[in-house]
Design a protein around this motif. Structure first.
Motif, PDB file in Angstrom:
ATOM      1  N   MET A  48    -160.625 -54.362  -4.137  1.00 33.04           N
ATOM      2  CA  MET A  48    -159.925 -54.984  -3.034  1.00 33.04           C
ATOM      3  C   MET A  48    -159.074 -56.126  -3.581  1.00 33.04           C
ATOM      4  SD  MET A  48    -161.395 -56.918   0.364  1.00 33.04           S
ATOM      5  CE  MET A  48    -162.953 -57.196  -0.383  1.00 33.04           C
ATOM      6  N   GLU A  49    -157.804 -56.095  -3.274  1.00 28.05           N
ATOM      7  CA  GLU A  49    -156.884 -57.121  -3.750  1.00 28.05           C
ATOM      8  C   GLU A  49    -156.766 -58.220  -2.695  1.00 28.05           C
ATOM      9  OE1 GLU A  49    -156.236 -56.699  -6.779  1.00 28.05           O
ATOM     10  OE2 GLU A  49    -156.811 -54.604  -6.805  1.00 28.05           O
ATOM     11  N   THR A  50    -156.863 -59.456  -3.138  1.00 32.03           N
ATOM     12  CA  THR A  50    -156.806 -60.584  -2.201  1.00 32.03           C
ATOM     13  C   THR A  50    -155.854 -61.677  -2.670  1.00 32.03           C
ATOM     14  OG1 THR A  50    -158.696 -61.646  -3.284  1.00 32.03           O
ATOM     15  CG2 THR A  50    -159.170 -60.215  -1.379  1.00 32.03           C
ATOM     16  N   ARG A  51    -155.166 -61.478  -3.792  1.00 30.21           N
ATOM     17  CA  ARG A  51    -154.309 -62.525  -4.341  1.00 30.21           C
ATOM     18  C   ARG A  51    -153.047 -61.901  -4.927  1.00 30.21           C
ATOM     19  NH1 ARG A  51    -156.305 -66.681  -5.130  1.00 30.21           N
ATOM     20  NH2 ARG A  51    -156.122 -68.416  -6.439  1.00 30.21           N
ATOM     21  N   LEU A  52    -151.914 -62.577  -4.673  1.00 32.86           N
ATOM     22  CA  LEU A  52    -150.632 -62.100  -5.189  1.00 32.86           C
ATOM     23  C   LEU A  52    -149.770 -63.300  -5.528  1.00 32.86           C
ATOM     24  CD1 LEU A  52    -148.559 -59.781  -5.667  1.00 32.86           C
ATOM     25  CD2 LEU A  52    -147.928 -60.026  -3.272  1.00 32.86           C
ATOM     26  N   GLU A  74    -145.037 -69.249  -5.329  1.00 34.19           N
ATOM     27  CA  GLU A  74    -146.090 -69.326  -4.318  1.00 34.19           C
ATOM     28  C   GLU A  74    -147.158 -68.270  -4.581  1.00 34.19           C
ATOM     29  OE1 GLU A  74    -146.525 -69.168   0.527  1.00 34.19           O
ATOM     30  OE2 GLU A  74    -144.671 -69.884  -0.371  1.00 34.19           O
ATOM     31  N   THR A  75    -148.404 -68.659  -4.400  1.00 36.33           N
ATOM     32  CA  THR A  75    -149.510 -67.716  -4.506  1.00 36.33           C
ATOM     33  C   THR A  75    -149.977 -67.389  -3.102  1.00 36.33           C
ATOM     34  OG1 THR A  75    -150.195 -68.602  -6.638  1.00 36.33           O
ATOM     35  CG2 THR A  75    -151.833 -67.339  -5.415  1.00 36.33           C
ATOM     36  N   ILE A  76    -150.068 -66.116  -2.813  1.00 34.88           N
ATOM     37  CA  ILE A  76    -150.484 -65.646  -1.494  1.00 34.88           C
ATOM     38  C   ILE A  76    -151.922 -65.170  -1.621  1.00 34.88           C
ATOM     39  CG2 ILE A  76    -149.996 -63.971   0.331  1.00 34.88           C
ATOM     40  CD1 ILE A  76    -147.077 -63.951  -1.168  1.00 34.88           C
ATOM     41  N   VAL A  77    -152.781 -65.703  -0.766  1.00 36.93           N
ATOM     42  CA  VAL A  77    -154.200 -65.375  -0.813  1.00 36.93           C
ATOM     43  C   VAL A  77    -154.624 -64.874   0.564  1.00 36.93           C
ATOM     44  CG1 VAL A  77    -156.518 -66.258  -1.241  1.00 36.93           C
ATOM     45  CG2 VAL A  77    -154.592 -67.157  -2.547  1.00 36.93           C
ATOM     46  N   GLY A  78    -155.316 -63.737   0.579  1.00 39.31           N
ATOM     47  CA  GLY A  78    -155.835 -63.188   1.814  1.00 39.31           C
ATOM     48  C   GLY A  78    -157.346 -63.064   1.764  1.00 39.31           C
ATOM     49  N   GLU A  79    -157.956 -62.947   2.919  1.00 37.52           N
ATOM     50  CA  GLU A  79    -159.408 -62.771   3.001  1.00 37.52           C
ATOM     51  C   GLU A  79    -159.823 -61.379   2.540  1.00 37.52           C
ATOM     52  OE1 GLU A  79    -160.974 -63.878   6.796  1.00 37.52           O
ATOM     53  OE2 GLU A  79    -159.793 -65.727   6.839  1.00 37.52           O
ATOM     54  N   ASP A  80    -158.936 -60.406   2.724  1.00 36.40           N
ATOM     55  CA  ASP A  80    -159.152 -59.030   2.284  1.00 36.40           C
ATOM     56  C   ASP A  80    -157.778 -58.403   2.063  1.00 36.40           C
ATOM     57  OD1 ASP A  80    -158.165 -58.365   4.850  1.00 36.40           O
ATOM     58  OD2 ASP A  80    -160.174 -58.061   5.661  1.00 36.40           O
ATOM     59  N   ASP A  95    -155.405 -58.640   5.095  1.00 30.57           N
ATOM     60  CA  ASP A  95    -154.909 -59.995   5.295  1.00 30.57           C
ATOM     61  C   ASP A  95    -153.873 -60.344   4.230  1.00 30.57           C
ATOM     62  OD1 ASP A  95    -154.897 -62.498   6.683  1.00 30.57           O
ATOM     63  OD2 ASP A  95    -156.172 -63.339   5.107  1.00 30.57           O
ATOM     64  N   LEU A  96    -154.102 -59.930   2.993  1.00 31.93           N
ATOM     65  CA  LEU A  96    -153.125 -60.170   1.932  1.00 31.93           C
ATOM     66  C   LEU A  96    -151.787 -59.534   2.276  1.00 31.93           C
ATOM     67  CD1 LEU A  96    -152.365 -61.211  -0.912  1.00 31.93           C
ATOM     68  CD2 LEU A  96    -153.114 -58.984  -1.768  1.00 31.93           C
ATOM     69  N   VAL A  97    -151.802 -58.300   2.730  1.00 27.75           N
ATOM     70  CA  VAL A  97    -150.563 -57.606   3.082  1.00 27.75           C
ATOM     71  C   VAL A  97    -149.863 -58.339   4.224  1.00 27.75           C
ATOM     72  CG1 VAL A  97    -149.596 -55.472   4.040  1.00 27.75           C
ATOM     73  CG2 VAL A  97    -151.302 -55.370   2.209  1.00 27.75           C
ATOM     74  N   ARG A  98    -150.604 -58.740   5.249  1.00 28.47           N
ATOM     75  CA  ARG A  98    -149.997 -59.481   6.371  1.00 28.47           C
ATOM     76  C   ARG A  98    -149.352 -60.765   5.876  1.00 28.47           C
ATOM     77  NH1 ARG A  98    -154.483 -57.571   9.181  1.00 28.47           N
ATOM     78  NH2 ARG A  98    -155.725 -59.405   8.685  1.00 28.47           N
ATOM     79  N   ARG A  99    -150.069 -61.506   5.054  1.00 29.82           N
ATOM     80  CA  ARG A  99    -149.543 -62.777   4.552  1.00 29.82           C
ATOM     81  C   ARG A  99    -148.345 -62.566   3.622  1.00 29.82           C
ATOM     82  NH1 ARG A  99    -153.521 -67.319   4.808  1.00 29.82           N
ATOM     83  NH2 ARG A  99    -155.221 -66.536   6.099  1.00 29.82           N
ATOM     84  N   ALA A 100    -148.391 -61.521   2.814  1.00 28.57           N
ATOM     85  CA  ALA A 100    -147.264 -61.230   1.921  1.00 28.57           C
ATOM     86  C   ALA A 100    -146.015 -60.861   2.722  1.00 28.57           C
ATOM     87  CB  ALA A 100    -147.630 -60.101   0.958  1.00 28.57           C
ATOM     88  N   LEU A 101    -146.190 -60.066   3.755  1.00 31.51           N
ATOM     89  CA  LEU A 101    -145.046 -59.694   4.595  1.00 31.51           C
ATOM     90  C   LEU A 101    -144.486 -60.910   5.327  1.00 31.51           C
ATOM     91  CD1 LEU A 101    -146.325 -56.284   5.989  1.00 31.51           C
ATOM     92  CD2 LEU A 101    -144.507 -56.662   4.280  1.00 31.51           C
TER      93      LEU A 101
END
Length: 57
Positions: free
Chosen positions: A1-5, A11-17, A20-26
């Motif tokens: 499961m990827e949670t960091r980009l 900027e570093t994008i961090v999601g809970e799962d 969430d990562l995809v939502r935050r990246a978009l």
């Protein structure tokens, strides 16, 4: 499961799962990089590549 980009803009994008990562990246793309678009699989592939190659970044 990827949670960091890490974005090339610094900027570093961090999601809970992964979802969430995809939502935050978009959201980040829309705010900081209008006109660029990636789909879910592309975002997760970039995050996976960064995780697997962290020693080289």
């Amino acid at each position: 499961m990827e949670t960091r980009l890490g974005c090339p803009c610094g900027e570093t994008i961090v999601g809970e799962d992964s979802d969430d990562l995809v939502r935050r990246a978009l959201d980040h793309l829309g705010r900081r990089h209008p006109g660029r678009s990636y789909d879910r699989e592309e975002i997760l592939l970039m995050a996976r590549w960064q995780r697997e190659n962290a020693d080289y970044l």
